[in-house]
Design a protein around this motif. Structure first.
Motif, PDB file in Angstrom:
ATOM      1  N   ASP A   9       0.780  -1.211   0.130  1.00  0.00           N
ATOM      2  CA  ASP A   9      -0.144  -0.076   0.060  1.00  0.00           C
ATOM      3  C   ASP A   9       0.837   1.334   0.078  1.00  0.00           C
ATOM      4  O   ASP A   9       1.850   1.408   0.611  1.00  0.00           O
ATOM      5  CB  ASP A   9      -0.919   0.003   1.155  1.00  0.00           C
ATOM      6  CG  ASP A   9      -1.981   1.111   0.936  1.00  0.00           C
ATOM      7  OD1 ASP A   9      -2.002   1.928   0.676  1.00  0.00           O
ATOM      8  OD2 ASP A   9      -3.188   0.562   1.125  1.00  0.00           O
ATOM      9  N   ASP A  10       0.601   2.216  -0.913  1.00  0.00           N
ATOM     10  CA  ASP A  10       1.392   3.389  -1.002  1.00  0.00           C
ATOM     11  C   ASP A  10       0.989   4.384   0.357  1.00  0.00           C
ATOM     12  O   ASP A  10       1.809   5.173   0.323  1.00  0.00           O
ATOM     13  CB  ASP A  10       1.229   4.078  -2.372  1.00  0.00           C
ATOM     14  CG  ASP A  10      -0.349   4.585  -2.626  1.00  0.00           C
ATOM     15  OD1 ASP A  10      -1.040   3.934  -2.077  1.00  0.00           O
ATOM     16  OD2 ASP A  10      -0.434   5.270  -3.419  1.00  0.00           O
ATOM     17  N   ASP A  11       0.095   4.186   0.981  1.00  0.00           N
ATOM     18  CA  ASP A  11      -0.385   5.020   2.047  1.00  0.00           C
ATOM     19  C   ASP A  11       0.419   4.607   3.399  1.00  0.00           C
ATOM     20  O   ASP A  11       0.050   3.421   3.931  1.00  0.00           O
ATOM     21  CB  ASP A  11      -1.991   4.944   2.192  1.00  0.00           C
ATOM     22  CG  ASP A  11      -2.516   5.879   3.380  1.00  0.00           C
ATOM     23  OD1 ASP A  11      -1.495   6.438   4.208  1.00  0.00           O
ATOM     24  OD2 ASP A  11      -3.399   6.173   3.456  1.00  0.00           O
ATOM     25  N   ALA A  12       1.524   5.126   3.699  1.00  0.00           N
ATOM     26  CA  ALA A  12       2.284   4.664   4.792  1.00  0.00           C
ATOM     27  C   ALA A  12       1.634   4.517   6.109  1.00  0.00           C
ATOM     28  O   ALA A  12       1.527   3.480   6.978  1.00  0.00           O
ATOM     29  CB  ALA A  12       3.585   5.452   4.928  1.00  0.00           C
ATOM     30  N   HIS A  66       5.790  -0.299  -0.212  1.00  0.00           N
ATOM     31  CA  HIS A  66       4.951   0.581  -0.587  1.00  0.00           C
ATOM     32  C   HIS A  66       5.029   0.812  -2.076  1.00  0.00           C
ATOM     33  O   HIS A  66       4.276   1.691  -2.811  1.00  0.00           O
ATOM     34  CB  HIS A  66       5.397   1.919   0.021  1.00  0.00           C
ATOM     35  CG  HIS A  66       5.404   1.887   1.264  1.00  0.00           C
ATOM     36  ND1 HIS A  66       3.977   1.976   2.186  1.00  0.00           N
ATOM     37  CD2 HIS A  66       6.220   2.018   2.379  1.00  0.00           C
ATOM     38  CE1 HIS A  66       4.319   2.028   3.290  1.00  0.00           C
ATOM     39  NE2 HIS A  66       5.752   1.996   3.719  1.00  0.00           N
ATOM     40  N   THR A  67       5.935   0.007  -2.936  1.00  0.00           N
ATOM     41  CA  THR A  67       6.086   0.184  -4.367  1.00  0.00           C
ATOM     42  C   THR A  67       6.032  -1.249  -5.058  1.00  0.00           C
ATOM     43  O   THR A  67       6.208  -2.438  -4.456  1.00  0.00           O
ATOM     44  CB  THR A  67       7.425   0.713  -4.586  1.00  0.00           C
ATOM     45  OG1 THR A  67       8.240  -0.105  -4.226  1.00  0.00           O
ATOM     46  CG2 THR A  67       7.790   2.045  -4.083  1.00  0.00           C
ATOM     47  N   ALA A  88      -0.828   1.845   5.972  1.00  0.00           N
ATOM     48  CA  ALA A  88      -0.186   0.444   5.975  1.00  0.00           C
ATOM     49  C   ALA A  88       0.254  -0.074   7.422  1.00  0.00           C
ATOM     50  O   ALA A  88       0.130  -0.976   7.800  1.00  0.00           O
ATOM     51  CB  ALA A  88       0.697   0.659   4.902  1.00  0.00           C
TER      52      ALA A  88
END
Length: 186
Positions: A15-18, A39-40, A21
């Motif tokens: 998930d790119d939303d740290a 995240h990537t 996540a």
């Protein structure tokens, strides 16, 4: 679900939303799951290959040119037998179908809590993954039809916003603005 069942789960959270996540990972760890957060897309494939997770939670809209849909097949190649659950804040019938057709086992709309995620990971949340569908005799609003159509075209172009915008006859920024909005209700 028993503690021994959850302890056996090795979950790759993509998930790119740290913030989201980290919160979800902490909640899952408190329930006995082993969780690695990336995240990537590149990091996801690398970790799936090296760590061999049993389950993956995959965000549909990653903030890059790669859609979560396009990441399903490489993740399954990197970790055969992986059970993938797609998470999204932009649920639609088209993306649900596309995710399942590509090999995802489940699909959950955000916001979602840890018990619902664990149920989906274990295969006990199949009913919760159903997207909202119009009631019999009720028609979708024009805005909802537009949202569903955009999601279908986006899925056809593997989440590539530029290609989808060209196909829809829209400017890329216009499509991006439409995607930034929450899905409309029926």
């Amino acid at each position: 679900m028993s503690a021994t069942t959850t302890r056996a789960m090795r979950v790759l959270l993509v998930d790119d939303d740290a913030t989201f996540a980290d919160i979800l990972a902490r909640a899952l760890r408190r329930r006995g799951l082993e969780v690695v957060v990336v995240h990537t897309p590149d990091a996801a494939i690398e970790r799936a290959t090296a760590w061999a997770p049993t389950h993956a939670l995959l965000d549909l809209n990653l903030n890059c040119e790669t859609s979560g849909l396009a990441l399903i097949a490489p993740l399954l190649d990197a970790a055969p037998g992986l059970r993938i659950t797609v998470l999204t804040g932009y649920a639609s019938i088209a993306t649900t179908v596309a995710a399942i057709q590509r090999g995802a086992a489940d699909y959950l709309a955000k916001p979602v809590d840890a018990p619902a995620v664990i149920a989906a990971l274990s295969g006990h949340g199949d009913d919760a993954a159903e997207p909202a569908v119009e009631a019999p005799g009720q028609r979708m609003s024009l805005k909802r039809l537009e949202w569903e159509h955009i999601q279908r075209v986006l899925a056809e172009h593997d989440g590539n916003i530029s290609e989808a915008a060209r196909s829809l006859g829209l400017h890329r920024r216009t499509l991006q603005r439409k995607l930034d909005k929450r899905p409309v209700k029926f």
